[in-house]
Scaffold this motif. Structure first.
Motif, PDB file in Angstrom:
ATOM      1  N   GLY A 171      -3.318 -21.308  39.004  1.00  0.00           N
ATOM      2  CA  GLY A 171      -1.876 -21.102  38.904  1.00  0.00           C
ATOM      3  C   GLY A 171      -1.567 -19.956  37.971  1.00  0.00           C
ATOM      4  O   GLY A 171      -2.402 -19.566  37.158  1.00  0.00           O
ATOM      5  N   GLY A 172      -0.387 -19.388  38.123  1.00  0.00           N
ATOM      6  CA  GLY A 172      -0.020 -18.245  37.302  1.00  0.00           C
ATOM      7  C   GLY A 172       1.313 -18.469  36.634  1.00  0.00           C
ATOM      8  O   GLY A 172       1.978 -19.472  36.889  1.00  0.00           O
ATOM      9  N   PRO A 173       1.720 -17.537  35.764  1.00  0.00           N
ATOM     10  CA  PRO A 173       2.957 -17.721  35.011  1.00  0.00           C
ATOM     11  C   PRO A 173       4.209 -17.794  35.888  1.00  0.00           C
ATOM     12  O   PRO A 173       5.202 -18.362  35.473  1.00  0.00           O
ATOM     13  N   PHE A 174       4.160 -17.231  37.076  1.00  0.00           N
ATOM     14  CA  PHE A 174       5.385 -17.182  37.880  1.00  0.00           C
ATOM     15  C   PHE A 174       5.400 -18.175  39.033  1.00  0.00           C
ATOM     16  O   PHE A 174       6.260 -18.117  39.894  1.00  0.00           O
ATOM     17  N   ASP A 175       4.428 -19.086  39.052  1.00  0.00           N
ATOM     18  CA  ASP A 175       4.445 -20.138  40.072  1.00  0.00           C
ATOM     19  C   ASP A 175       5.464 -21.193  39.670  1.00  0.00           C
ATOM     20  O   ASP A 175       5.471 -21.640  38.534  1.00  0.00           O
ATOM     21  N   SER A 176       6.310 -21.591  40.614  1.00  0.00           N
ATOM     22  CA  SER A 176       7.233 -22.683  40.310  1.00  0.00           C
ATOM     23  C   SER A 176       7.518 -23.445  41.591  1.00  0.00           C
ATOM     24  O   SER A 176       7.029 -23.092  42.651  1.00  0.00           O
ATOM     25  N   GLU A 177       8.314 -24.500  41.448  1.00  0.00           N
ATOM     26  CA  GLU A 177       8.650 -25.350  42.590  1.00  0.00           C
ATOM     27  C   GLU A 177       9.177 -24.497  43.750  1.00  0.00           C
ATOM     28  O   GLU A 177       8.828 -24.702  44.895  1.00  0.00           O
ATOM     29  N   ARG A 178      10.026 -23.538  43.412  1.00  0.00           N
ATOM     30  CA  ARG A 178      10.559 -22.650  44.442  1.00  0.00           C
ATOM     31  C   ARG A 178       9.626 -21.456  44.598  1.00  0.00           C
ATOM     32  O   ARG A 178       9.592 -20.579  43.737  1.00  0.00           O
ATOM     33  N   ALA A 179       8.919 -21.426  45.707  1.00  0.00           N
ATOM     34  CA  ALA A 179       7.977 -20.340  45.935  1.00  0.00           C
ATOM     35  C   ALA A 179       8.738 -19.024  46.090  1.00  0.00           C
ATOM     36  O   ALA A 179       9.790 -18.980  46.707  1.00  0.00           O
ATOM     37  N   LEU A 180       8.200 -17.955  45.518  1.00  0.00           N
ATOM     38  CA  LEU A 180       8.872 -16.661  45.570  1.00  0.00           C
ATOM     39  C   LEU A 180       8.398 -15.867  46.781  1.00  0.00           C
ATOM     40  O   LEU A 180       7.244 -15.970  47.182  1.00  0.00           O
ATOM     41  N   PRO A 181       9.299 -15.052  47.350  1.00  0.00           N
ATOM     42  CA  PRO A 181       8.860 -14.166  48.431  1.00  0.00           C
ATOM     43  C   PRO A 181       7.786 -13.210  47.897  1.00  0.00           C
ATOM     44  O   PRO A 181       7.834 -12.841  46.719  1.00  0.00           O
ATOM     45  N   TRP A 230       0.802 -29.488  36.402  1.00  0.00           N
ATOM     46  CA  TRP A 230       1.836 -28.861  37.241  1.00  0.00           C
ATOM     47  C   TRP A 230       1.391 -27.578  37.941  1.00  0.00           C
ATOM     48  O   TRP A 230       1.502 -27.437  39.158  1.00  0.00           O
ATOM     49  N   LYS A 231       0.892 -26.601  37.173  1.00  0.00           N
ATOM     50  CA  LYS A 231       0.559 -25.309  37.770  1.00  0.00           C
ATOM     51  C   LYS A 231      -0.620 -25.444  38.741  1.00  0.00           C
ATOM     52  O   LYS A 231      -0.696 -24.717  39.729  1.00  0.00           O
ATOM     53  N   GLU A 248       7.209 -10.036  48.106  1.00  0.00           N
ATOM     54  CA  GLU A 248       7.606  -8.760  47.482  1.00  0.00           C
ATOM     55  C   GLU A 248       8.029  -8.991  46.038  1.00  0.00           C
ATOM     56  O   GLU A 248       7.770  -8.169  45.155  1.00  0.00           O
ATOM     57  N   ILE A 249       8.686 -10.130  45.805  1.00  0.00           N
ATOM     58  CA  ILE A 249       9.166 -10.399  44.446  1.00  0.00           C
ATOM     59  C   ILE A 249       7.995 -10.738  43.535  1.00  0.00           C
ATOM     60  O   ILE A 249       7.935 -10.305  42.387  1.00  0.00           O
ATOM     61  N   GLU A 250       7.034 -11.474  44.081  1.00  0.00           N
ATOM     62  CA  GLU A 250       5.831 -11.744  43.295  1.00  0.00           C
ATOM     63  C   GLU A 250       5.148 -10.437  42.918  1.00  0.00           C
ATOM     64  O   GLU A 250       4.664 -10.273  41.802  1.00  0.00           O
ATOM     65  N   ILE A 273       0.870 -26.956  41.911  1.00  0.00           N
ATOM     66  CA  ILE A 273       1.625 -25.944  42.666  1.00  0.00           C
ATOM     67  C   ILE A 273       0.664 -25.022  43.420  1.00  0.00           C
ATOM     68  O   ILE A 273       0.863 -24.725  44.601  1.00  0.00           O
ATOM     69  N   ALA A 274      -0.386 -24.585  42.708  1.00  0.00           N
ATOM     70  CA  ALA A 274      -1.328 -23.648  43.324  1.00  0.00           C
ATOM     71  C   ALA A 274      -2.040 -24.305  44.498  1.00  0.00           C
ATOM     72  O   ALA A 274      -2.178 -23.713  45.568  1.00  0.00           O
TER      73      ALA A 274
END
Lengths: 311, 542
Positions: A32-42, B425-426, A44-46, B429-430
Motif C-alpha cells: 500500500g502507498g500513502p495515497f491509497d484510500s477507500e475511494r480509488a483514484l483515477p 488498512w493499507k 492520471e491523478i495517481e 486496500i492494496a
C-alpha cells in the motif's frame, strides 16, 4: 574526556546512516502507498501525485534525493498531512513530547530513588515489603489501563482536571506525567533498593560507620552516590522508552506530541513522517546513552574513558 | 496480519445467535464480574459533574487530524467538515443538509440542462473584506485541474465541459467550461445534464480559490490557530455575508482519533458534540445520556463483496446467493452491531432521492435458509465437500465481530469453512484493489452526494473503484443510459442497474449506516440529517 566525546559523536554518524537506510527501504516494502484510500483514484491523478512527491522515480534515486535533503536539514513534506512539512510537525510536536518525558523522568527519579532508598534502610521489614509490592504492581499495570483509569477517577468523577487535550499547564500535564512516571518509579525504586542494600553492606560503609559518622551523613554522602550508578545506566533506555512509551499515553490523553506520529505515520504510509520520527528517535537514543556514560564517569571516579587520563 | 482459520467451536458468537440474551460485556467475561461491573458506570454517573465548557465557543470532535485545509487537496471526512465551516461554495447546506444558496444568490439552468448561470451574492466577501468574484471560481477550478496541483478530488469536476481533457493535459485550461462574463456572474457548461450538480457545488473542490495568501476564507468562520494533532480554533468571519446570523463566538474542532477517548472528553464536559461513539456500547450510552445520544440514518451502505475474477466465486451466482441468504441481517444488526443500523438487502440506502425505502428481502425469513441450502448444494458443495473460503476485512473491532458472526452463520446453516483474514488498512486496500488473493471481503460506500449513481459507479467495469471486477455489458449500458437521461426516467434506469447488481449477487448487502453523535443539550441548531453534515454556523449556545 573531550577526545572520547568527539569519538563517540563521530561514531554516531555511521549508526544513523545505517538506521536511515534500513528504515527507508523497510517502510517502502510495506504494502500500500500513502495515497491509497477507500475511494480509488483515477490513474492520471495517481500519476500526478506520484510525480509531485517523486514516487515515480526509481527507489535508489528517491533514496539519494532523501539523503541529500537530510544533509540540508530538510525532512521533506508530509505525505499525509499535506499542509505541513515533517520539520513543521516535529518542531511543533517535539517540545510537547520532551516536556512530558522530562517531567515524567524527573518525577520518577525523585520518587523512585527516595522510595527505594527508604525501603533499603528498612530491609525485610513490613515497610520494605509494602513498598516493593506496590512497585511490582506499578511495573505490571500497563499504561493503557492506568491512563483511562486515572481519567475516569480524576477527570470524569472528581472533575479535578480535564480528560485530555494539551497546554503547558499543570492540570493538563499531571495525569499523563503520572501515567508515564509510575512504572518508572517502580523500576527505579527496585533498582535503588537493590544497589543500596549492596552498598550498605560494603566495607567502606562499615569503615565510615566505625569512624563514628552520623547515620544520616553515611547515607547521604557515602552510600547514595555509588548506589545510584545502576539507576543512571537505567536512565538511558528509560528515556528512550519514555519517548516511545508516550505513543500510547499521547493517544489516550490526545496530546499533540511526536509519539502519535510514529504510529499514525506508519499506518498512513506517510514515508517522510515515519523517517523523520525514526531519525529523531535515533538521535535521541544515541544522545541519551552518551549522556549516561558521561554522568557515569562523573559519579564513579574509577571509570575513565580516555587512555591518556587513566590514573 | 493473517490469522489462523477459526472454526465454529471457538466462535463465541454462536451463543449469542442461539440465546439472544447476553451481557453487553466482552464474551468470556464471567457473568458475576459483568454484573458487578455494570453497576460501576451507574454509580459514577450519579457522581458526574455538570458540563463546564466555555460559554459561546462550541467544542466539537473532528476525528483524525484533517489531511489538508487546501480546498483542492483535502480528502478526509474530517478535513471536509472543517472546510465547510471555513469556506463556502456556490451552494451550501442548511442545518438539515438541504441545499440553500451560498455564494450564489440565484441561478438558472438552460433548457437542455447543460448550462448553469449563477448570480453571485452582492454581499459575498472574503474574510479580508474583498468581494468574492466569479473569477475566483474560474481560478479555483483551473488550479484544481492543473496536474501540478495533483488534486486527488479533481476528477469530481469531470462532468464540466473539457474538464477531463484539461486534467490530462489534452486541452488548454481556457477551454474549460467555466467563465466569468461579469464579476458577479458565473457560467458553467457541463458535458451532459447532471441532476446532482447542485450537490457537487457544495464540495470544497468547487469553492472559490482564496489565492496563495494564508488566512483568507469565504465561509462563516476563519481559522485562528491550528495545533496539529490537537485542535483547530475558529472565530466568526466578520465579513461573512450573513455574519449577523452566526451566533457562536467561536468553534474549536478537537482532533481525537479514538472514540473511547472522545467519550471521556465528552463526559468530562470538554466537548459539546462528538464525532462518533465507541462501538458496541449503545445500550449503555443510551442509559447514560438519553436524548444526548443522536443516532440517525446516514447515506451509507455496508456490504460484503466478491472477487468475481477468482475461484470460488467467479461464475458462481448460486453460491454467492446461498451465502447471502444464509446471513441473518437482523441478528447482525441487533446483536453484533447494536447501534441502530438498518438491515439491508440492497445497495442504495433509503432516503436517497428515488429510494424512499430500502430493498425488500428476496424471500420471507422462513424460506431463506432452505433456499440457501438448495443453492449451496446446486453449486456443488455439501457436508463432505464444504466450501472453504477466506473472509477478508480491515482491522477494526466491529469488523472482526461481524466477520466472526457471519462465519458462524455460514458454518451453522451451510457448513462453510470460513477463514478470517484481518489486515491492516493499507494492506487491505492494496489487496482488494489488486484482486490477486481476495475472495470475499468487506466493502462499503458513503454518499459523496445524494445520488444513487454515486454508489452504482463503483461497479462499472472500467471504474477505478471496481474491486469486485464485475464486468457486465448490460450494467455498463444501463449506467451509460442513465448518464444521458433525466428525472424519473434516469431513476428507473438506475433502479434497474441496482436490481441487476443484486440479481447477480455481486455483493451481499448487510446494513445501511447510521450517524452517531453525542450532543450536549445546551447546543441549539444541531439537526440529525442523512448526509451527517452539520455546519457550525447554524448552531448556538445559550
Amino acid at each position: 574526556m573531550l577526545k572520547y566525546s568527539l569519538r563517540r559523536l563521530a561514531s554516531a554518524v555511521p549508526t544513523l546512516f545505517l538506521l536511515i537506510t534500513f528504515a527507508f527501504f523497510m517502510i517502502r516494502v510495506a504494502p500500500g502507498g500513502p495515497f491509497d484510500s477507500e475511494r480509488a483514484l483515477p490513474p492520471e491523478i495517481e500519476a500526478n501525485l506520484a510525480a509531485k512527491y517523486h514516487l515515480d522515480e526509481p527507489l535508489v534515486f528517491q533514496y539519494a534525493r532523501y539523503l541529500w535533503q537530510i544533509v540540508q536539514g530538510d525532512l521533506g513534506p508530509s505525505f499525509h498531512y499535506r499542509d505541513w512539512t515533517v520539520n513543521d510537525l516535529i518542531i511543533q510536536g517535539a517540545p510537547v513530547s520532551f516536556a512530558l518525558g522530562a517531567a515524567a523522568l524527573l518525577l520518577a527519579l525523585l520518587v523512585g530513588v527516595v522510595v527505594g532508598a527508604w525501603a533499603a534502610l528498612r530491609q525485610n521489614r513490613p515497610t520494605d515489603y509494602t513498598v516493593m509490592s506496590l512497585a511490582m504492581l506499578g511495573i505490571s499495570i500497563p499504561n493503557f489501563v492506568l491512563a483511562p483509569l486515572l481519567i475516569l477517577v480524576f477527570a470524569i468523577v472528581l472533575g479535578w482536571v480535564p480528560a485530555g487535550g494539551w497546554a503547558f499547564s499543570f492540570d493538563r500535564m499531571v495525569l499523563p506525567v503520572i501515567t508515564l512516571a509510575l512504572p518508572m518509579i517502580a523500576y527505579i525504586a527496585r533498582i535503588t533498593r537493590g544497589s543500596m542494600i549492596e552498598v550498605l553492606h560494603s566495607s567502606f560503609i562499615r569503615t565510615v560507620r566505625a569512624k563514628g559518622m552520623p547515620e544520616k551523613e553515611v547515607i547521604l554522602r557515602h552510600a547514595l552516590k555509588p548506589a545510584l550508578l545502576p539507576v543512571i545506566s537505567y536512565l538511558g533506555p528509560a528515556a528512550a522508552a519514555i519517548v516511545t512509551g508516550s505513543v500510547v499515553v499521547e493517544r489516550i490523553f490526545t496530546i499533540p506530541g511526536i509519539g502519535s506520529y510514529f504510529v499514525q505515520g506508519a499506518l498512513n504510509r506517510d514515508y517522510t513522517l515515519v523517517m523523520g520520527v525514526v531519525i529523531l528517535y535515533g538521535v535521541l537514543i544515541i544522545l541519551f546513552n552518551f549522556m549516561v556514560d558521561l554522568i557515569y564517569a562523573w559519579l564513579d571516579p574509577r571509570i575513565r574513558y580516555d587512555d591518556g587520563e587513566t590514573a | 496480519m493473517k490469522e489462523s482459520k477459526q472454526h465454529l467451536q471457538d466462535l463465541w458468537l454462536l451463543g449469542a445467535l442461539r440465546t439472544r440474551t447476553g451481557s453487553r460485556f466482552a464474551p468470556g467475561f464471567p457473568a458475576s464480574v459483568a454484573s458487578v461491573l455494570s453497576v460501576v458506570p451507574v454509580f459514577f454517573a450519579a457522581l458526574l459533574t455538570a458540563a463546564t465548557v466555555h460559554a459561546a465557543t462550541l467544542h466539537r470532535g473532528v476525528g483524525p487530524e484533517p489531511d489538508s485545509l487546501d480546498i483542492h487537496t483535502a480528502q478526509s471526512l474530517s478535513a471536509l467538515n472543517v472546510l465547510r465551516d471555513l469556506h463556502e461554495g456556490l451552494l451550501t447546506f442548511d442545518a438539515g443538509a438541504e441545499l440553500v444558496p451560498g455564494v450564489a444568490a440565484s441561478w438558472s439552468v438552460s433548457e437542455d440542462g447543460r448550462v448553469w448561470t449563477f448570480e453571485l451574492h452582492e454581499a459575498a466577501r472574503w474574510s479580508d473584506g474583498r468581494p468574492i468574484v466569479a473569477g475566483d471560481f474560474v481560478a479555483g477550478w483551473r488550479r484544481a485541474l492543473d496536474p501540478a496541483t495533483a488534486s486527488p478530488t479533481a476528477a469530481l469536476l469531470d462532468p464540466v465541459e473539457n474538464a477531463h481533457a484539461v486534467r490530462t493535459g489534452e486541452a488548454a485550461v481556457d477551454t474549460l467550461g467555466i467563465d466569468a462574463p461579469a464579476p458577479d456572474r458565473l457560467e458553467i457548461r457541463l458535458e451532459r445534464p447532471l441532476p446532482w450538480f447542485g450537490e457537487l457545488l457544495t464540495h470544497p473542490v468547487t469553492y472559490p480559490w482564496p489565492g496563495d495568501s494564508e488566512g483568507r476564507y469565504s465561509g462563516a468562520f476563519v481559522l485562528v490557530e491550528q495545533l496539529p494533532g490537537a485542535r483547530l480554533e475558529l472565530k466568526p468571519n466578520p465579513h461573512y455575508r450573513e455574519a449577523d446570523t452566526v451566533a457562536l463566538d467561536g468553534v474549536t474542532w478537537h482532533v481525537i482519533e479514538q472514540p473511547d477517548v472522545e467519550l471521556s472528553r465528552y463526559r468530562a464536559g470538554q466537548l459539546h458534540i462528538t464525532e462518533t461513539i465507541p462501538p458496541g456500547r449503545v445500550d449503555w450510552l443510551r442509559e447514560q445520556f438519553g436524548d444526548e445520544l443522536r443516532i440517525a440514518p446516514y447515506l451509507g451502505s455496508f456490504f460484503l463483496a466478491f472477487n468475481l475474477r477468482r475461484e470460488p466465486f467467479a461464475d458462481a451466482p448460486e453460491l454467492r446467493r446461498a451465502l447471502s441468504l444464509a446471513i441473518d441481517r437482523d441478528i447482525l444488526v441487533e446483536r453484533v452491531l447494536g447501534s441502530g443500523e438498518i438491515p439491508a438487502w440492497g445497495l442504495i440506502p433509503p432516503g436517497m432521492p428515488g429510494w424512499p425505502e430500502g430493498r425488500e428481502p428476496p424471500l420471507p425469513p422462513g424460506e431463506r435458509l432452505a433456499e440457501a441450502r438448495r443453492l449451496y448444494r446446486e453449486a456443488g458443495y455439501d457436508e463432505a465437500r464444504p466450501l472453504r473460503v477466506e473472509l477478508r476485512f480491515n482491522t477494526s473491532l466491529t469488523h472482526r465481530r461481524m466477520a466472526v458472526a457471519i462465519a458462524a452463520m455460514w458454518k451453522l446453516h451451510l457448513g462453510v469453512q470460513t477463514g478470517l483474514v484481518n489486515e491492516e488498512w493499507k494492506v487491505f486496500i492494496a489487496n482488494r484493489r489488486q484482486g490477486r488473493i481476495t475472495e470475499v471481503f468487506r466493502g462499503g460506500w458513503i454518499a459523496d452526494w445524494r445520488d444513487a449513481g454515486n454508489f452504482l459507479q463503483l461497479f462499472e467495469s472500467d471504474g477505478p473503484g471496481n474491486y469486485t471486477f464485475f464486468d457486465d455489458p448490460e450494467f455498463d449500458r444501463l449506467m451509460r443510459r442513465a448518464a444521458r437521461e433525466r428525472g424519473d426516467e434516469r431513476l428507473s434506469t438506475l433502479r434497474e442497474a441496482e436490481s441487476l447488481l443484486l440479481d447477480e449477487q455481486v455483493i451481499v448487502p448487510l446494513y445501511y449506516y447510521v450517524s452517531r453523535h453525542l450532543v450536549d443539550p445546551a447546543v441549539r441548531g444541531f439537526e440529525d440529517n442523512p448526509m451527517d453534515i452539520h455546519l457550525s454556523r447554524w448552531m448556538a449556545l445559550p
